[in-house]
Design an enzyme around this catalytic site. Structure first.
Site, PDB file in Angstrom:
ATOM      1  N   GLY A 124     -14.079 -50.955  -8.320  1.00  0.00           N
ATOM      2  CA  GLY A 124     -13.796 -51.263  -8.521  1.00  0.00           C
ATOM      3  C   GLY A 124     -12.496 -50.616 -10.075  1.00  0.00           C
ATOM      4  N   LEU A 125     -11.644 -52.068 -10.420  1.00  0.00           N
ATOM      5  CA  LEU A 125     -10.981 -51.630 -11.343  1.00  0.00           C
ATOM      6  C   LEU A 125     -10.045 -50.120 -11.898  1.00  0.00           C
ATOM      7  CD1 LEU A 125     -13.538 -52.097 -14.145  1.00  0.00           C
ATOM      8  CD2 LEU A 125     -11.670 -53.962 -13.599  1.00  0.00           C
ATOM      9  N   CYS A 126      -9.707 -49.784 -10.344  1.00  0.00           N
ATOM     10  CA  CYS A 126      -9.092 -48.480  -9.918  1.00  0.00           C
ATOM     11  C   CYS A 126      -7.214 -48.794  -9.630  1.00  0.00           C
ATOM     12  CB  CYS A 126      -9.881 -47.443  -9.098  1.00  0.00           C
ATOM     13  SG  CYS A 126     -10.040 -48.403  -7.497  1.00  0.00           S
ATOM     14  N   GLY A 127      -6.722 -50.529 -10.134  1.00  0.00           N
ATOM     15  CA  GLY A 127      -5.471 -50.464  -9.597  1.00  0.00           C
ATOM     16  C   GLY A 127      -5.226 -50.364  -8.203  1.00  0.00           C
TER      17      GLY A 127
END
Length: 361
Positions: A124-127
């Site tokens: 994750g952590l990719c908008g």
């Protein structure tokens, strides 16, 4: 009161007008009361926490930037092979009449069931990268449901796997995961699965949903038709209703004037024909039958590489925004801390002066 709510309180006041800020400084809003109730120690702890978060997001941004450069290089380096393979297929198809061949990957039949291969990220952590791809897949599923066509999903990537595992109403054929940079082995596993499903006539069409890399700040989720590889016009269901997606593949084999041809972005590839002295040791049909799976594998590998490049670019952009927000939040918190500290010191000085005046009087 804990200082964990301070960031929200200050963000609200920072976006307010100057009059709202004046009311907040006089205790006229809820955010002001939150700031007043937060001790200096809590403020210092919060500032340190935001500073540490800023360091983490900045490091993640730099790592993603380095990885996306390597991913771009992988996409670029794979293009010569894909171009050469398309050229070979194009030239060889000129020697073969469509009615004289029967290849498994080019067989046309009424579309009753579609396999949708969905490529998502492993982290994750990719908008909104993963959400955009999943929304595109959901939209395609809804279109097929309205047409009365059955479908099954082949999920590739941890995020997509978790999404579909929580939704039992979506029929899923297989869950696959990738480890690091996509390799030929990874694409071959997907290729073997969809090949077996299509040849066994368990599905009549295979579509690929992934995020196409456009730039470092943009990636577009698209639907690419993988199988069959030689569509004669539109692919329709048993009722004659077109089930083709509005956005189709970048490369595809088509028929023109009774011969198989290869097109890229719906533009005919101009290539030089084979020399007349070229002799095939095997039947050209057998060679083409062996090249088509290789061509399919190369397209899946390229899609995996573009999806990874899009994911890394989205993560770099998201971490850059998070770093900027952390910097702004730390500045705002430091301003609140300095004002509180100054007010406390001023209050202590006033108490000392008042005590000295009382003793002098």
């Amino acid at each position: 009161m804990s200082c964990s709510h301070l960031s929200t309180a200050w963000s609200s006041s920072a976006l307010a007008s100057s009059s709202t800020r004046r009311r907040a400084s006089t205790g006229g809003s809820s955010s002001s009361s939150l700031v007043v109730r937060c001790s200096l120690r809590d403020l210092r702890n919060r500032i340190d926490s935001v500073r540490n978060t800023q360091k983490i997001t900045e490091a993640m941004k730099l790592v993603a930037a380095a990885k996306v450069r390597r991913a771009q290089e992988a996409v670029v380096s794979s293009r010569p092979f894909s171009e050469a393979l398309v050229e070979v297929l194009y030239n060889m198809n000129q020697e073969i009449q469509t009615e004289d061949i029967d290849l498994p990957l080019t067989r046309q039949r009424s579309v009753k069931r579609v396999a949708i291969v969905v490529l998502t990220g492993e982290r994750g952590l990719c908008g909104a990268f993963n959400n955009n791809v999943l929304k595109k897949a959901e939209s395609r599923m809804e279109d097929l449901r309205q047409l009365g066509v059955d479908y099954t999903v082949i999920s590739v990537g941890k995020k997509g796997n978790a999404y579909f595992q929580r939704r039992d109403y979506i029929p899923t054929e297989r869950f696959l995961e990738l480890a690091g940079i996509p390799t030929v082995k990874d694409s071959q596993a997907i290729c073997d699965l969809i090949y077996s499903l299509f040849v066994a006539e368990e599905v009549d069409k295979v579509e690929l949903v992934y995020s196409k890399f456009v730039s470092l700040v943009r990636s577009d989720p698209i639907i690419q038709t993988l199988l069959p590889m030689s569509p004669k016009g539109e692919i329709c269901d048993v009722n004659g209703i077109c089930v083709d997606a509005t956005e189709d593949e970048l490369f595809k084999l088509t028929t023109k004037e009774g011969k198989l041809t290869v097109e890229r972005e719906k533009i005919k590839i101009e290539t030089q024909p084979f020399s007349p002295v070229v002799q095939f040791e095997q039947d050209p049909v057998q060679i083409l039958d062996a090249l088509l799976p290789l061509y399919l594998n190369s397209q899946i590998l390229r899609a995996l590489q573009e999806s990874l490049a899009s994911e890394l670019a989205a993560r770099m952009s998201a971490m850059s925004s998070a770093t900027d927000n952390a910097i702004d939040l730390r500045k705002n918190l430091s301003m609140v801390y300095n004002r509180r500290r100054q007010a406390k010191i001023t209050g202590e000085i006033l108490e000392i002066v008042a005590g000295a005046d009382a003793l002098a009087g």
